[in-house]
Write an enzyme that holds these catalytic residues in place. Sequence first.
Site, short mmCIF file in Angstrom:
data_model
loop_
_atom_site.label_atom_id
_atom_site.label_comp_id
_atom_site.label_asym_id
_atom_site.label_seq_id
_atom_site.Cartn_x
_atom_site.Cartn_y
_atom_site.Cartn_z
N THR A 122 1.44 -10.62 19.21
CA THR A 122 2.71 -10.22 18.25
C THR A 122 2.70 -11.14 17.35
O THR A 122 2.96 -12.43 17.47
CB THR A 122 3.84 -9.92 19.12
OG1 THR A 122 3.42 -9.14 20.14
CG2 THR A 122 5.10 -9.60 18.24
N CYS A 256 8.58 -11.47 25.76
CA CYS A 256 8.48 -10.83 24.58
C CYS A 256 9.85 -10.78 23.91
O CYS A 256 10.03 -11.04 22.65
CB CYS A 256 7.73 -9.37 24.77
SG CYS A 256 6.26 -9.52 25.33
C1 UDX Z 1 8.47 -5.50 26.69
C2 UDX Z 1 8.25 -4.35 25.98
O1 UDX Z 1 8.66 -3.25 27.06
C3 UDX Z 1 6.82 -4.03 25.81
O2 UDX Z 1 6.53 -2.82 25.12
C4 UDX Z 1 6.17 -5.03 24.86
O3 UDX Z 1 5.03 -4.74 24.53
C5 UDX Z 1 6.51 -6.51 25.66
O4 UDX Z 1 7.82 -6.54 25.79
P1 UDX Z 1 8.09 -6.79 29.03
O5 UDX Z 1 8.47 -8.02 28.29
O6 UDX Z 1 7.16 -6.73 30.12
O7 UDX Z 1 7.81 -5.74 27.96
O8 UDX Z 1 9.36 -6.55 29.89
P2 UDX Z 1 10.31 -5.08 29.92
O9 UDX Z 1 10.02 -4.13 31.23
O10 UDX Z 1 10.50 -4.35 28.56
O11 UDX Z 1 11.66 -5.81 30.32
C6 UDX Z 1 12.34 -6.70 29.58
C7 UDX Z 1 13.70 -7.31 30.05
O12 UDX Z 1 14.65 -6.33 30.05
C8 UDX Z 1 13.54 -7.74 31.43
O13 UDX Z 1 14.42 -8.86 31.50
C9 UDX Z 1 14.22 -6.50 32.26
O14 UDX Z 1 14.79 -6.92 33.30
C10 UDX Z 1 15.31 -6.02 31.40
N1 UDX Z 1 15.59 -4.74 31.52
C11 UDX Z 1 14.56 -3.70 31.10
C12 UDX Z 1 16.89 -4.50 31.94
O15 UDX Z 1 17.92 -5.15 32.15
N2 UDX Z 1 17.24 -3.07 31.99
C13 UDX Z 1 16.69 -2.24 31.89
O16 UDX Z 1 16.85 -0.83 31.98
C14 UDX Z 1 15.30 -2.31 31.52
#
Ligand code: UDX
Length: 425
Positions: A122, A256
């Site tokens: 990214t 991310c």
């Molecule tokens: C994210 C994107 O989803 C992905 O497409 C990108 O390429 C990289 O960044 P990731 O970092 O693995 O992926 O985490 P993600 O599952 O998206 O969760 C991010 C944060 O949001 C976490 O802290 C998670 O706990 C929080 N979250 C997610 C919530 O609090 N509630 C939700 O409903 C979903």
Amino acid sequence: MAKIAVIGAGYVGLTTGACLAHLGHHVTVADNDKNRIDDLQAGRVPFYEPGLDELVSNVTKTNRLRFVLGATNASKDAEFHFLCLPTPANNDGSTDLSFFEAGISEIASVLQPNSIVINKSTVPLGTAKKVQEALGTDGIFVVSNPEFLSEGNAIKDFLEPSRIVIGSCSTEYSERVAGLYSNIDAPVLMSSWESAELIKHTANAYLAMKLTFVNEIATLCEITGANIEDVTAGIGHDPRIGSDYMKAGPGWGGSCFPKDSASLAQVARSFGFDFTLLEHTIDLNQKHLDRTADKIKQLVPNNSKDKRVAAWGLTFKAGTDDLRYSPSIEVLKRLEAQEYEISAYDPTVKDTLMQLPLIEVTDSPYECINDADALVILTEWDEFKQLDMEVVAQSMRSANLIDTRNLYDKNEMEKIGFTYLGMGV
Ligand code: UDX
């Protein structure tokens, strides 16, 4: 099938390399970390990602995936070069491109004519154009192909993506890169370099904003007596809104969302655009992390004689061992700063010395809660939903439960004897 070099054997590089080999390509993954390459050559995946060790093992046996030390050893024989190098944040939110640029300098002299260099990492808007300028226009082409891998679900996200985004300055190069994914059934969106780069940042910033919105409504629910679970179910049925990314929590984090939101805000500033909505989203998430820590302090005040807090969950979400920008760590840091005693348990974490030198990491959720004055659930691991909460309540010094992922029902927990605080319930 294509000859591919993947530069960087981190979480994105390894998943990309293993999945491309699974699709039938011949892939060489390179890294500069000798220990990491030794591990991979010996069949050990150096981090936790469900299914990745099995996939790596299967494709290594077919001889379509191998690991080498040094980027040039991978790139010298390849036609496609995936850059999967870390792009961490600088203090001002801008992106540190030093690893990325070092990787490009390393491979520049061995690139064969007609090669395609693919940015998977990214990077901020404008990077692909700069890389093309640095590599020259003499038979080497740069294409932007951002990753959308969510940790814990990375293999599925790669092999069954919602879309494949390919940005370049010519349809011919985009189509060559699209050909690598011809066995995948997904829409392929072709655009300019700049749009592809902005798509990646916009996706993560938008999801972060959606979560901040939900967390703000959760706080409003607490003040008004409404219930966030009912409210998000009620709006999620509207297809224009959707029901994904609607879980209230302690605040968002991970490797991310924080870095990509900050980078997009910084890109906007550098173009003279005041992106107030995004800047506020980032600030409000910090405020929400404060609020989460304040809930714990509400039940165990800072001036209490006994202030031992047990924490279940340290990773930024379930399904990973990643602690980078973990909301759990951010919340616990706020307690550690006020000299709370903290014990913690997480199924994938054995120590937190780098982030939280003072906390005691235990081997089981039950050991973690001994003598605790409060239990805070910070990560939504399935394991935490299946524990005997009556035993938990009895083992604690005071039965206070702060459930930041709403894993348990408030009424049931109160019947057991807990003083219960959830998020927006
Ligand atoms: C994210 C994107 O989803 C992905 O497409 C990108 O390429 C990289 O960044 P990731 O970092 O693995 O992926 O985490 P993600 O599952 O998206 O969760 C991010 C944060 O949001 C976490 O802290 C998670 O706990 C929080 N979250 C997610 C919530 O609090 N509630 C939700 O409903 C979903």
